[in-house]
Structure formats: C-alpha cells, structure tokens
Design an enzyme around this catalytic site. Structure first.
Site, PDB file in Angstrom:
ATOM      1  N   GLU A 259       0.895  -1.166   0.000  1.00  0.00           N
ATOM      2  CA  GLU A 259       0.000   0.000   0.000  1.00  0.00           C
ATOM      3  C   GLU A 259       0.920   1.199   0.000  1.00  0.00           C
ATOM      4  O   GLU A 259       1.632   1.450   0.980  1.00  0.00           O
ATOM      5  CB  GLU A 259      -0.920  -0.045   1.225  1.00  0.00           C
ATOM      6  CG  GLU A 259      -1.874   1.122   1.332  1.00  0.00           C
ATOM      7  CD  GLU A 259      -1.327   2.226   2.197  1.00  0.00           C
ATOM      8  OE1 GLU A 259      -1.142   3.347   1.661  1.00  0.00           O
ATOM      9  OE2 GLU A 259      -1.072   2.002   3.395  1.00  0.00           O
ATOM     10  N   CYS A 298      -0.808   8.822   3.083  1.00  0.00           N
ATOM     11  CA  CYS A 298      -0.805   8.228   1.750  1.00  0.00           C
ATOM     12  C   CYS A 298      -2.134   8.453   1.040  1.00  0.00           C
ATOM     13  O   CYS A 298      -2.219   8.311  -0.180  1.00  0.00           O
ATOM     14  CB  CYS A 298      -0.482   6.742   1.832  1.00  0.00           C
ATOM     15  SG  CYS A 298      -1.572   5.818   2.935  1.00  0.00           S
TER      16      CYS A 298
END
Length: 674
Positions: A259, A298
């Site tokens: 991720e 993120c």
C-alpha cells in the site's frame, strides 16, 4: 547510552531485547523542538530466531484458538490500549502530531481492533476453517462435491510500516493477521518507532498475547528478505519506489502486498458552484487533507481537480479557511492545529518535491517554500496551480506534506483522464449532488482507484472523509498505489490464508468443514433436536416430519387472512396461463409456515429464538391435493464465546408426496449451551 537518549527496545521470542552496544544507532528527534528523544538500532538482533519462533511457537499458540477466540482477544487488546492511551498521546506529540492527528492514529488503530473483533465473531465460524462460496456439485447423484475453504498460512506475517501512522499502521495489519491465525513480526519506521514500541509494550504488559503471536524489531534488518520462505507474508506501507525495490527482493512463493503513496485526486463537480453545500464541503475536505498529520498521509489529496470557471473561487475559499482555521506550531501549545513534519530530513524532502512541482509547471498560489528558522520541521500549507492539466509533474511528483496542486477541467471525460493520469490511486473523492455526473465519472475513474468517495449535502456531516480508510472497506489501489489490498473486512484475514478447492463425498466435506452437506449421514435418535442444548446437539441431528395435505380451502384461507390474493393462488384460469404453474397453487409462505409447524417442538427448552431464514428457494409448485413434509437437519453449530448460547443453522428441505423438492432454506436459531 543515557536515560535521556535510550535505545528503543525490540520484542522477540517473548522477551524484550536491546543491543549490547549502540553501534551506529540512529538518533530520533522531537519534530517540533529538535531535542533528541530516542536512539534506534537492531545491531545483533537474532532475526532468524525471531522468524523461527513465529513459525513454531506462534503458529502453535494461535493454532489452538478458533476464529472467535482470536476475535475476542482482539477486543481485549483494544480495551488494554484504551486504558493506557494517554501514554501514547504524549509520545505522539513528539512526532509532530496534534491531538486530532493522534486521535486518527491511536484511537483509529484501537478502532480497527474493535472492528475486527466484531467482524470475526459475526462473519466467521467458531472454528479454524473458513468456508468460501457455495457447494459445487460434481456428480449427478450428489455423491461427489466440491467446495472452497480457507486455512491459515504456516509462516509469519512480516509488517513493514511507514512513519506517519505509528499505531494505526501496525494494528491495521496485525488485526487481520491475528484473526487469521498468523503470528506477526512488526518492523516500524525509525522516526516514529518509539511510539510503536510503546503500543506493543502495552499489549505485552496486558499478559493477553499468545506466545510468539507478536514480535517487534526496532531498527534495520537488511537480511530480512533473504530469510523469508514459502508460507510467509509481507505487508508493506511506504513509498512506491521502496515497494518496487522490496518486491524485487521477495523470494518466490512469499506473498507481498503493498500500500503505497499515490497522487490521489478530489474532483469538484460542475454543479458544485460557490455557495452550494457541495462547494463548501469540498473546500473543508481539501483543507483537512492538506493539514491533518501535516499532509503526511498516503491518502491525502494531492490533486484538486475543479471546473475551469471555479479555480479562483476554490483558491480564495481555501486561503480563507486556512487563515481562519490553521495555526502551525508545536502541537503541545494551545491553539495549534497543524504540527511539523516528522523530521528535518522529511521537511527538506518535501521542499525539494515542491520545487520539482514548480519546475514541472506549477506555481504557488498559497503558502511559500521559505524555510523556518525554527529547529522544528515546520512547513506551511502550500497550494500550487497548474495551467496545463497534462503536465507530467502534477501526476507523478508527490510532496509528502501539506501540499496539494489545483488543476482544471472542462468536460467529464477530461476530469476522468486527469484522475487516471495519476497511474493508480488509493482514493478519489467527488463533490457533487448530480447523480448523472457521479455515474459518468465513476465509470471513468473506478478502475484507477481502490476507493471512491462521493460527497454531497446529504452525507457531508456523516462522511468519514477522503483520507480515512475504514476497516470494513478495501484500503489499497492499482498501479502506483501498490496493487495490493488491506482491510476490507474479512477479506484482509483471508489474505493471510490459503484458499483450497476440496473435492470429496458429502460425508468427507462435512467432516472437513464442520458444515453438514446433503447426502452425509443424518441421525434421528428419537430425541427431538430442539430438546438438545449445544452440549448435546451434533451436526447431522435430524427431525423428519409427518406429511400434511394442502387443500383449496387452506390456500383461500391463507390468502384472505394475509391479504395475499395474487392471481396464482386465486384465479384458476389466469394461473393456468402462467408458464410456471399448472393452475392455482399454494403460497410459498404458507408452505414455509406449515413446515415450521411440522418440525417445531413447542415446549420451552434449549431453543431460545428463531432469528431468521436464509437462502430460501421455491422449486416445485404445490397444488391443492398435494401434501408436504419437511426434513430439518442441524447444519452448523456456532457457540458464542461470551454468552450462554450459540447459533444453530438448520438445513430445511420441504418435499411433496412424489419426493420432489418443494423448497430449500436455512433456519437460524439461538440455542442454549447447556
């Protein structure tokens, strides 16, 4: 080594460990003041021993537990962390996090434990095998069947985490791995690893951790990937470039999921003009995503995609909100709403990337790149504007801080293309109250995103926000976002398990899965199954009822009593013209009601309640003069760990006088344990 600058310990083989000497320890500093807060080194760490301990001791201790027992432990872990979370908040402030930032990280991480505890007990069996999907018949006579099952992988789940979420990051990986039955080895990022260590210490102090189920390595372990083997799993969060490098090192057969940071977009719909609730919600969300965790997320919005005619209005509104709501400083000081970046090195990196955005065609319209003379890693919120929506830099360069870039579009196709140019994102949000625009842009951007959030006046107050992954929804994305998945409810636990197709007889599949399959042995020992508590009830216990004839009077009585006078039950000519019916037929729900009367034992006893039916299918119509009977077989037994009762799923099969299947369904009941 001094008390003021302690080495952050590791936790391995169920004991705390620190190096004999500091060696080349990395100094970690307070993000706001620059004061040294810790040193980090894993020199001499017995990595091989830790991995072997997980694969043997950890696997054995977790293997003794069912899904429900592991799920209950996750709840207890959450309660232990909640009781001492003030300790974590104090340390979190040193990383540059405000109280609101820390809430996202600390309480968010605790919330993941609670969520997986609930999901594990609601959605998984109280056993060690998870059944996936329906039965696949492989023979005409039903003696050979296929089924998919999940069982836990035999290795260790290695979790490599980013610096920005030192509590939530490890816990969102640990929870599903633990639920699946895999031991974890956590490798936190150095700048905030001391906060992760404090979280792990609380769990260790609780005395609840099964042996070998959780280990922590504080510091670098350069030989890690050379010691992994088939059955292990690596879950990585961090930069796309680091993910690519680690993926290349991953041995064949080791699962690797990533991720990674992505150039996420937020699109303002053409209907969301200044003054509309959608416009206001868009600006609030953009400012929030620029400033929460100082933009070190993120999932942060890196590209604000707005209609060409709305650019100036958006910039003005963002500037006004930043001025009114955002104060940059030490998060321990009163009134501060945005803290520094995690380190001076990170500050310098963000400013370098801002310059790269400028060199690539952007210009700053809010904020500046002037370095603070403070010893803290402070950077103000920065908004850039790109006149060319096709400029490569805005879609490729990420300044991992309080930085976003504004781009304009004219058509839905252009907006979709802008989103896609990011090469794959964790999330895109869209502010619109126009369903047609939402539908069209969803078609264009879905394949480029792991998650899409639609924001409008109806959900703005309740929305969890662009940047907040939820335990029940997939977190991950295609392409640049890493191509992996985390969270997503039980899906994340299944990532730590092996799906296997099992073929065999009904008897064999019943034994393997713990779920009765038609054709397996069924028992009628003369005691009605409803008279048996869970301690006595067994899979395959059955009651076979007597028959009952259905008359035309029964059909008409049911029709008038319930109000269901559908023509198939009341009009012979119309029913006969229907291709599915031979004439007037009994109501399906009449048959299900009668079936209950045929199989039920009415006296008070172990069966406490019927709480539903599932998978109901009507197969053969029943005409006046036909008769029905029912077989009710104990299909699955699920005791609850914390209650005096459990769930029993019963297989119900209604047949007619010709032994044809009339209806099939599952009956769900709550039954006392003793």
């Amino acid at each position: 080594m001094t008390a003021e600058m302690p080495l952050v310990p590791s936790y391995a083989q169920d004991a705390w460990w620190t190096p004999d000497s500091e060696g080349e320890a990395t100094i970690v500093r307070d993000a706001s003041t620059g004061d040294e807060v810790a040193r980090v080194s894993a020199e001499g760490f017995d990595l091989a021993g830790a991995l072997a301990h997980a694969r043997t001791v950890g696997q054995a201790s977790l293997g003794e537990l069912t899904f429900h027992q592991r799920a209950l432990l996750l709840k207890q872990f959450a309660l232990a962390l909640t009781e001492r979370k003030d300790e974590l908040y104090a340390l979190s402030a040193q990383t540059g996090a405000t109280k609101a930032d820390s809430w996202v990280d600390i309480d968010g991480g605790i919330g993941v434990l609670f969520a997986y505890s609930g999901k594990g007990r609601r959605e998984m069996p109280n056993s060690q095998v998870y059944v996936d999907g329906a039965i696949e018949p492989l023979s005409k006579d039903g003696t050979f069947l296929g089924r998919h099952i999940y069982t836990r992988l035999p290795g260790v789940a290695v979790q490599i985490n980013a610096f920005n979420f030192a509590v939530w990051g490890p816990l969102e990986k640990f929870a599903p791995a633990f639920l699946a039955g895999m031991p974890s080895l956590i490798k936190p990022a150095t700048p905030t690893g001391y906060l992760t260590e404090a979280m792990v210490r609380i769990l260790v102090d609780s005395g609840l951790l099964p042996a070998g189920s959780l280990q922590l390595v504080s510091g670098g372990v350069p030989t890690l990937f050379t010691q992994l083997q088939v059955g292990d799993v690596v879950a990585f969060t961090g930069s796309a470039s680091t993910a690519a490098a680690l993926r290349a090192q991953t041995p064949t057969g080791v699962r690797f999921t990533a991720e990674t940071d992505s150039i996420n977009a937020s699109v303002l719909g053409p209907d969301a003009l200044a003054g509309t609730p959608e416009f206001d919600a868009y600006v609030r969300q953009l400012v929030t995503e620029m400033t929460t965790k100082a933009g070190q997320k993120c999932t942060a919005i890196r590209r604000a995609v707005v209609p060409a005619g709305q650019a100036d209005a958006v910039i003005d509104a963002v500037r006004a909100r930043l001025t009114a709501k955002v104060t940059v400083g030490d998060p321990r000081e009163e009134g501060v709403t945005m803290g520094p970046l995690v380190s001076l090195a990170q500050r310098d990196e963000v400013l370098r990337q801002v310059q790269a955005l400028i060199d690539g065609g952007g210009r700053i319209v809010i904020g500046s790149t002037e370095a603070s003379d403070s010893s803290g890693a402070f950077v103000p919120p920065i908004l850039l504007r790109f006149d060319d929506a096709r400029a490569d830099a805005v879609h490729e360069v990420e300044a991992f801080g309080p930085v976003s870039s504004l781009i304009t579009y004219d058509t839905v196709a252009e907006a979709s293309d802008i989103v896609a140019r990011g090469g794959g994102s964790l999330v895109t949000s869209v502010a619109t109250h126009d369903p047609s625009f939402a539908t069209e842009i969803m078609t264009g951007v879905a394949a480029w995103n792991g998650r899409v959030l639609f924001l409008d006046r109806d959900d703005a107050r309740s929305s969890t926000g662009h940047g907040s992954p939820m335990p029940g929804l997939v977190h991950g994305g295609p392409g640049r976002a890493g191509g992996g998945e985390e969270l997503g409810g039980i899906r994340a636990a299944l990532h730590h398990m092996q799906r296997t197709a099992v073929q065999g007889s009904p008897e064999m599949l019943t034994a393997i899965t713990g779920v009765w399959h038609a054709g397996a042995a069924a028992r009628d020992d003369g005691i009605h199954p409803f008279r048996k508590p869970l301690a006595q009830l067994r899979i395959g216990d059955r009651i076979a009822s007597e028959s009952r004839e259905v008359t035309l009077d029964d059909i008409e009585t049911f029709a008038h009593f319930t109000g269901d006078t559908f023509y198939a039950h009341m009009d012979e000519e119309a029913a006969s013209a229907n291709p599915f019916f031979p004439g007037r037929v009994a109501h399906g729900y009449l048959l299900v009601s009668w079936a209950a009367g045929l199989f039920v034992d009415p006296e008070p006893g172990p069966v406490l309640a019927n709480y539903g039916l599932e998978n109901l299918r009507f197969v053969t119509p029943v005409s006046p003069g036909d008769s029905i009977r029912v077989d009710l077989t104990a299909k699955q037994i699920t005791p609850r760990e914390t209650d005096g009762y459990g769930e029993v799923r019963w297989d119900a099969l209604i047949r007619n006088q010709n032994d044809e299947t009339v209806a099939t369904y599952d009956v769900l009941t709550l039954v006392e344990k003793e």
